[in-house]
Design a protein around this motif. Structure first.
Motif: not given
Length: 445
Positions: A103-105, A202-214
């Motif tokens: 989710g960094g971007l 950050l919460i979305v990226a933590f719970l669903k990493p596929e939605l916001a990859p590094a």
């Protein structure tokens, strides 16, 4: 006015909203309704034509309004910064720094949106810049379309609550309060809004990493010295400009209008430093400034005619009686005024809301003893949602205009919904805890 004709005031208000919902230009809708109802009131013998004689004096009063002079300054500053490449450089650098995070971007988009809000305050410039630069990259590396479009549109609206903001300048004029105090009072709520967006990412990226990859390592590789130099070169100029504009207001060195002039000069210097200060660029910036400022002034003229006739038909007294006698007193008034502004935000622009509806609320707020600085900030936070709420949210339109073909309008609409809910949450916190707004103004005093 006899009881039979008390419908004229509310009917005038309803007629203006109907014309606006049909897409007629705001200034001419307000002016046209004013003329029609003024003539109708004269024919019925319930409107004194002497009200029309006050119109020229009102027009010259608008032209001489020193506070409103800040509007073209901030618009010019935002347009010039758009040409200077600051948004592009910030996004690229933040993407490299935060790209290693899931989710960094998207987080970079929120941070850049907050920085651009504090330097430009112009939603269109911020949304278009971030949509052109970051959206294709986010989609290329597997970001969910709804999350990507939602975070870009929402971050672009931060310029309406983080000072310097054209919305707050207009509200300061309509409420009759210091724009500088509104700027200071809105700073913490604006940062809270930014923090809420960042936390959601950050919460979305933590719970669903596929939605916001590094981002892949090869995309964000850059040497330590080169990165440090780039951060210094990219971050320092906008921070200096923020300090010049907001610092001069907060420390009482300059009025918002004077600070806007300083910001314009700073934006020109930054554009020159980036090699973007060309004659063509200056012409485009002046053209954009002239168009938007002219639109605002014409809306002001139309709303002035509207308010004169509305007052002549006793519409203001009718609305005051209705709003002042709502059940629940202050709480009832706040609930009705906030819900009204929020619902109107689905259909009309913040300028129309500020010039038509807010003047109806001000006398009641004064009567109830509400702090107008606090009330102005919560109105500004509420008006911010009007840029995101479908079907006519302007930030959504701006993003739709630059989004790739594979991104549908429904993707953009669905992506905006979580951020609208976050804006409402922050708004409720500001209403529940007024000290969030009053802390910095009290400290400045």
């Amino acid at each position: 006015m006899t009881l039979d004709y008390e419908w004229l005031g509310p009917g005038m208000f309803a007629g203006a909203l109907v014309l606006l919902s049909l897409g007629y230009p705001v200034a001419f809708s307000l002016g046209g309704v004013s003329i029609i109802f003024g003539i109708l009131g004269i024919a019925l013998g319930v409107f004194d034509p002497i009200f029309f004689t006050a119109m020229p004096q009102r027009i010259f009063g608008i032209m001489a309004n020193y506070t409103l002079l800040a509007i073209p300054y901030f618009i010019f500053m935002g347009s010039m910064l758009e040409k200077s490449g600051i948004a592009e450089n910030l996004l690229e650098t933040m993407g490299i720094i935060l790209g290693r995070l899931r989710g960094g971007l998207a987080l970079a988009v929120v941070l850049v949106g907050a920085l651009l809000a504090a330097t430009t305050g112009v939603v269109a410039a911020t949304v278009v810049a971030m949509g052109l630069i970051s959206l294709p990259i986010m989609l290329r590396y597997g970001y969910n379309k709804e999350l990507a479009t939602g975070v870009i549109a929402a971050s672009g609206t931060l310029g309406q609550i983080i000072p310097p903001s054209v919305v707050l300048v207009v509200l300061g004029d309509q409420l009759g309060v210091s724009v500088g105090d509104l700027f200071i009072g809105s700073l913490i709520p604006g940062l809270m809004m930014s923090a809420a967006f960042a936390a959601h990412v950050l919460i979305v990226a933590f719970l669903k990493p596929e939605l916001a990859p590094a981002l892949p390592a090869e995309v964000r590789e850059i040497g330590g010295k080169a990165l440090g130099k780039r951060i210094f070169q990219v971050m320092l100029p906008p921070l200096i400009l923020i300090f010049l504009v907001l610092g001069s207001i907060f420390f009482g060195v300059a009025t918002p209008t004077e600070a806007g002039a300083v910001g314009c000069l700073g934006a020109i210097v930054l554009a020159a430093a980036n090699g973007e200060l060309t004659l063509a660029a200056v012409g485009q910036v002046c053209d954009a400034t002239l168009k938007i400022t002219t639109m605002v002034i014409f809306i002001l003229l139309g709303s002035t005619a509207f308010s004169l006739v509305f007052r002549g038909l006793n519409g203001d007294q009718f609305m005051f009686d209705v709003l002042a006698n709502l059940p629940g007193g202050t709480i009832g008034f706040l609930t009705v005024s906030m819900v009204t502004v929020f619902i109107l935000g689905f259909f009309i622009d913040f300028f129309e809301i500020a010039f038509i509806v807010v003047p109806l609320f001000v006398p009641v707020a004064q009567q109830l003893g509400i702090d107008l600085i606090w009330y102005g900030v919560i109105l500004g936070a509420n008006l911010q949602t009007s840029f995101l709420t479908p079907p006519f949210g302007f930030a959504l339109f701006y993003l739709r205009g630059v989004a790739p073909p594979e991104v549908t309008t429904s993707d953009i609409y669905r992506g905006a919904i979580p951020f609208i809910l976050l804006q409402i949450l922050v708004l409720l916190l500001i209403i529940t805890f007024p000290g969030i707004v009053s802390f910095l103004p009290n400290l400045a005093m």
